[in-house]
Design an enzyme around this catalytic site. Structure first.
Site: not given
Ligand code: NAD
Length: 491
Positions: A171, A279
């Site tokens: 997803k 990230c």
């Molecule tokens: P996000 O948490 O908004 O969304 C991530 C995924 O979760 C998406 O597919 C989204 O559709 C889904 N999603 C959103 N809300 C949800 C919920 N309540 N329940 C279940 N699924 C849900 O993150 P984003 O804005 O897409 O990505 C950026 C974030 O990701 C930043 O915080 C970044 O630091 C983090 N990130 C971390 C790593 C790591 O290795 N730790 C790597 C890449 C990105």
């Protein structure tokens, strides 16, 4: 406009409830993507469940053949994939091609599945008794990925999951969903059987329906910390294993003996590159010593000269952020911080590049005089904003990192082996760099984090074998079976 579809049972599946995907550089819709309804979620789960037993029984060597071929196809289509990523995410074409490259590394790692995923045997754990461990595939597993690496994270999850004998339901983020389906198509072209790879689009409801299904055996999540935590809790409630990687606030410690030109160059690319939407971006520089001034003098002109523009335009160094909402949130955080007493060494946060005034741009910004309880320091802004702090000693710098609730990455710049050694031993972060600003480990290691940056105890890439398999321990004894006496007893 492109029409993005789901990918279920080896074919495209359209949906009626669609949303638009925007090019962040121009604010124009470039594609539509369907949000899966409950019936489509069930269709995807059933297709994966049907494929799972056959895939788990497929020999190790056959399982990795599609991965070898996928590697070639990803190379062949690298520029097409990079263009799609840049169009939906905003990053520069070079950066997007680099991301595809890191995804290919993950596929290459998984090609080594037969050598990397195996159990152990101990002889004579009792008289005539042997004990061994074997690793079983889990069945159907779910991967939920963020917008900022639209292809790399999905490939890091899917490659190991599939090589380990599982069927993978991806997803992706609804903000940059296009490449996920191209990856599924390329997997099919590479010979992966239908149902082993599924792509299902949607938001929170779709993630939750997948986690709650009794068909799903595990969920791997990468995204922001609040969502990571809620996914982790939900998976626990559902009784399935979960790894949930979250957000970050990565510190770079700058020792007095570090070369200021090298540090300024490294900070410029690691804080502002990809518009700070990595990230592992550095968002805090901690200068150890009496005065941060000399470093700021080096940094200021570099930040002012960064070329802000659309990702597909030659010469662009920093593209837009992903959505209008992100742009407004980051601009407001900068303005609030300045209103709260921070000093802007450079403030390009409200800048719009010429010709792209409708895009979601935020220019490189450097703040000092930020207190450690203010949101600019405590929160992940996920934009090209660098906070510069000053402390007197390495001890104080280490303490700052220790006290921050995020623990994804950290780095030190120094010429002192002793300082580097002390840092390495005491720093409280999961991915750590010595004179390397963005220390993302190669695929043979793991992408993971500490504290609020990760929930669950395994990471992406090579540590995924344990996550994507369940161990079984077999204790066996044959010497005492009636009628099986070969006239031989082990001594
Ligand atoms: P996000 O948490 O908004 O969304 C991530 C995924 O979760 C998406 O597919 C989204 O559709 C889904 N999603 C959103 N809300 C949800 C919920 N309540 N329940 C279940 N699924 C849900 O993150 P984003 O804005 O897409 O990505 C950026 C974030 O990701 C930043 O915080 C970044 O630091 C983090 N990130 C971390 C790593 C790591 O290795 N730790 C790597 C890449 C990105």
């Amino acid at each position: 406009m492109r029409t993005i579809t789901h990918w279920i049972n080896g074919e495209t599946v359209a949906g009626s409830d669609t949303i638009e995907v925007f090019n962040p550089a121009t604010d124009t819709a470039v594609a539509t993507v369907p949000m899966a309804d409950p019936a489509t979620v069930e269709q995807a789960l059933q297709a994966a469940a049907t494929a799972a037993p056959g895939w788990a029984e497929t020999t190790l060597s056959r399982r990795v053949q599609p991965l070898y071929r996928l590697r070639e196809l990803l190379h062949k289509h690298r520029s097409e994939l990079a263009t799609m990523i840049s169009e939906e995410h905003g990053k520069t074409l070079d950066d997007a091609a680099g991301e595809v490259g890191r995804g290919i590394e993950a596929v290459e790692l998984a090609c080594g599945g037969p050598a990397l995923s195996h159990g152990m045997t101990s002889l004579q754990t009792g008289p005539g008794i042997n004990t061994k461990s074997v690793a079983h595939p889990l069945g159907v597993v779910v991967g939920i990925t963020p917008f900022n690496f639209p292809i790399m994270i999905g490939l890091m999850q899917a490659s190991v999951a599939i090589a380990a004998g599982n069927c993978f339901i991806w997803k992706p983020s609804e903000q940059a969903p296009g490449v996920s389906v191209r990856v599924a198509e390329l997997f099919a072209e590479a010979g992966l059987p239908a149902g082993v790879m599924t792509v299902l689009h949607g938001r929170q409801e779709v993630s939750e329906a997948l986690i709650d299904s009794p068909i799903s055996q595990a969920v791997a999540f990468v995204g922001s910390t609040p969502v990571a935590h809620s996914v982790y809790k939900r998976a626990s409630e559902a009784g399935i294993r979960a790894q949930a990687l979250g957000g970050a606030k990565n510190h770079m410690i700058v020792m007095p003996d570090a070369d200021p030109d090298v540090v300024a160059d490294q900070l410029t690319s690691s804080s502002f590159g990809a518009a700070g939407q990595r990230c592992m971006a550095i968002s805090v520089a901690v200068v150890v010593g009496p005065d941060a001034g000399p470093l700021l003098e080096k940094l200021k002109p570099r930040a002012e000269e960064v070329v802000l523009g659309a990702g597909h335009v030659d010469g662009t160094e920093v593209g837009p952020v992903v959505t209008r909402a992100a742009q407004q949130r980051i601009r407001k955080a900068v303005a609030d911080s300045i209103a709260g007493g921070a000093t802007a060494v450079v403030d390009r946060s409200a800048e719009d590049p010429e010709g792209f005034e409708n895009g979601y741009f935020v220019g490189p910004t450097i703040l000092t005089d930020v207190t450690t309880d203010s949101p600019a320091y405590t929160e992940e802004l996920f934009g090209p904003v660098l906070v510069v702090l000053r402390v007197d000693t390495l001890d104080e710098a280490l303490e700052l990192v220790e006290n921050h609730h995020y623990g994804n990455g950290a780095s030190i710049f120094t010429r002192s082996g002793a300082a580097a050694d002390e840092f390495e031993r005491r720093i409280s972060a999961g991915m750590v760099g010595v004179n390397v600003a963005i220390p993302v480990p190669v695929a043979a290691y793991a992408v993971q984090g500490w504290k609020q940056s990760a929930f669950g105890n395994t990471g992406l890439n090579n540590s995924g074998w344990a996550f994507y398999t369940k161990p079984k321990f077999v204790t066996s004894r044959w010497d005492s079976v009636a009628g099986q006496d070969f006239g031989f007893r082990p001594n």
